[in-house]
Design an enzyme around this catalytic site. Structure first.
Site, PDB file in Angstrom:
ATOM      1  N   LYS A  11    -162.090 -56.189 -59.752  1.00 48.50           N
ATOM      2  CA  LYS A  11    -160.690 -56.406 -60.224  1.00 48.50           C
ATOM      3  C   LYS A  11    -160.860 -57.063 -62.110  1.00 48.50           C
ATOM      4  CE  LYS A  11    -160.230 -61.257 -61.203  1.00 48.50           C
ATOM      5  NZ  LYS A  11    -159.731 -61.606 -62.452  1.00 48.50           N
ATOM      6  N   ASP A 141    -158.584 -65.866 -56.818  1.00 51.25           N
ATOM      7  CA  ASP A 141    -158.376 -64.348 -56.478  1.00 51.25           C
ATOM      8  C   ASP A 141    -158.216 -63.813 -55.180  1.00 51.25           C
ATOM      9  OD1 ASP A 141    -157.682 -64.575 -59.361  1.00 51.25           O
ATOM     10  OD2 ASP A 141    -160.217 -64.099 -59.522  1.00 51.25           O
TER      11      ASP A 141
HETATM   12  O1  C5P Z   1    -159.229 -70.437 -56.751  1.00 47.69           O
HETATM   13  P1  C5P Z   1    -161.119 -70.604 -57.840  1.00 47.69           P
HETATM   14  O2  C5P Z   1    -162.194 -71.157 -56.722  1.00 47.69           O
HETATM   15  O3  C5P Z   1    -161.460 -68.811 -57.460  1.00 47.69           O
HETATM   16  O4  C5P Z   1    -160.853 -71.131 -59.022  1.00 47.69           O
HETATM   17  C1  C5P Z   1    -161.604 -71.940 -59.832  1.00 47.69           C
HETATM   18  C2  C5P Z   1    -161.587 -72.942 -60.682  1.00 47.69           C
HETATM   19  O5  C5P Z   1    -160.258 -71.808 -61.701  1.00 47.69           O
HETATM   20  C3  C5P Z   1    -160.739 -73.661 -59.405  1.00 47.69           C
HETATM   21  O6  C5P Z   1    -161.705 -74.655 -59.421  1.00 47.69           O
HETATM   22  C4  C5P Z   1    -160.098 -74.587 -61.539  1.00 47.69           C
HETATM   23  O7  C5P Z   1    -160.454 -75.295 -62.180  1.00 47.69           O
HETATM   24  C5  C5P Z   1    -159.510 -73.278 -61.978  1.00 47.69           C
HETATM   25  N1  C5P Z   1    -157.860 -72.148 -61.654  1.00 47.69           N
HETATM   26  C6  C5P Z   1    -156.846 -73.091 -62.202  1.00 47.69           C
HETATM   27  N2  C5P Z   1    -156.043 -72.150 -61.831  1.00 47.69           N
HETATM   28  C7  C5P Z   1    -156.028 -71.212 -61.058  1.00 47.69           C
HETATM   29  C8  C5P Z   1    -156.741 -70.891 -60.972  1.00 47.69           C
HETATM   30  C9  C5P Z   1    -158.442 -71.402 -61.568  1.00 47.69           C
HETATM   31  O8  C5P Z   1    -157.124 -74.128 -63.001  1.00 47.69           O
HETATM   32  N3  C5P Z   1    -154.485 -70.444 -60.927  1.00 47.69           N
END
Ligand code: C5P
Length: 312
Positions: A11, A141
């Protein structure tokens, strides 16, 4: 029991706006997410064992529980212990085509494919909404990766509202193969530097998105010139100054005529939406000449409206 091969697309973000802090430590976002045709392939083969085995020929992809695809399988086993006991585990092979640690959700898409694949192999009959809820526990995601298409995502990125899909538009993806950006670093740095701009969010609870509405309209009208002017990614403000090679690549693409260019997610991949494949090839050629670096890689693909799909 059947073996399934699934396609797991990458994406890009057409919009990424950080509008607030969340009590869970994440950020409140408004994004427009878009699937592209460049995809990994995952094969899930029932192994009759009480566990999962992961394989991938790409040397940068871990095959232990640090891989989100592995964690997706463990989540399914924990959620559906009876089905796991009855049907057993699976061997998961990942054919990696999406660049790794690139801001293209390659890992999240692999996790999404494992959820969809185990639902099929274990005959669970889960709805899309149930799969998305499970996906949200793996990563922000993952719900989008299950769904695919062109979508407005809010919350952590897990609340999805589909919009008019933008199929078939050619897109260039460009990335240095020796450069990776930590998503957690990008968000934390953004909070440190720009957190003041969204402090009110906690009090008013009213998310503010300046870019998504006009961009949705431009997407609806398939107006590439307007889309070019409305692409927006807040994380560019922290990633580009820290990684001048990415900033330079982005301006190189724009100089070569790719006005609809932006960094995807937390980078370091940048993309350019093009009028035609011919234009895309010309831009790639020109940027290759401008920036002569053997680590610079390009992919020419197109936008797609597919999420996880069964290949066979
Ligand atoms: O959810 P995911 O593990 O993919 O997110 C990776 C990192 O991105 C999280 O640890 C966080 O630090 C940051 N993040 C965030 N807010 C979001 C999505 C991701 O701060 N809405």
């Amino acid at each position: 029991m059947q073996t399934y091969t699934l396609s797991a697309p990458a994406k890009i973000n057409l919009d990424l706006e950080i509008i607030g802090d969340r009590p869970d430590g994440y950020h409140e976002l408004v994004m427009i997410l878009q699937s592209v045709a460049l995809s990994d392939r995952l094969t899930l083969r029932p192994n009759g064992l009480e566990g999962f085995r992961l394989s991938c020929a790409h040397r940068e992809v871990p095959t232990d529980d640090t891989n989100i695809a592995y964690r997706a399988a463990e989540l399914m086993a924990a959620q559906f212990p009876q089905h796991f006991a009855n049907f057993g585990g699976v061997d998961i092979d990942i054919e990696k085509n999406i660049p790794v640690a690139a801001g293209l959700a390659g890992g999240s898409s692999n996790g999404a494919a494992v959820l969809v694949g185990l639902d099929l192999i274990w005959n669970l009959g889960l709805t899309k909404s149930q799969l998305r809820d499970l996906g949200a526990r793996l990563g922000s995601d993952v719900p989008f990766c299950i769904e695919g298409g062109t979508v407005i995502a809010t919350g952590r990125g897990e609340r999805l509202a589909p919009i008019t899909p933008m199929e078939s538009v050619p897109v260039i993806l460009a990335k240095y193969d020796n450069l990776a950006v930590s998503t957690a670093w990008a968000y934390q740095t953004y909070r440190q530097r720009f957190g003041d701009t969204y402090k009110n969010f906690a009090e008013t609870g009213k998310p503010k998105s300046a870019h998504s509405v006009p961009l949705v309209n431009a997407i609806f009208e398939k107006d590439l010139a307007r889309i070019a002017g409305l692409l927006h990614n807040d994380l560019e403000k922290v990633v580009l100054p820290e990684y001048p090679r990415v900033a330079n690549l982005l301006s190189g693409l724009k100089r070569a005529g790719g006005t609809a260019s932006m960094m995807s997610g937390s980078g370091p991949t940048v993309f350019t939406l093009c009028e035609s494949e011919e234009q895309a090839r010309t831009i790639i050629e020109e940027v290759r000449n401008q920036i002569q670096d053997p680590h610079l890689q390009f992919w020419l693909t197109h936008l797609s409206n597919q999420g996880i799909t069964i290949v066979n």
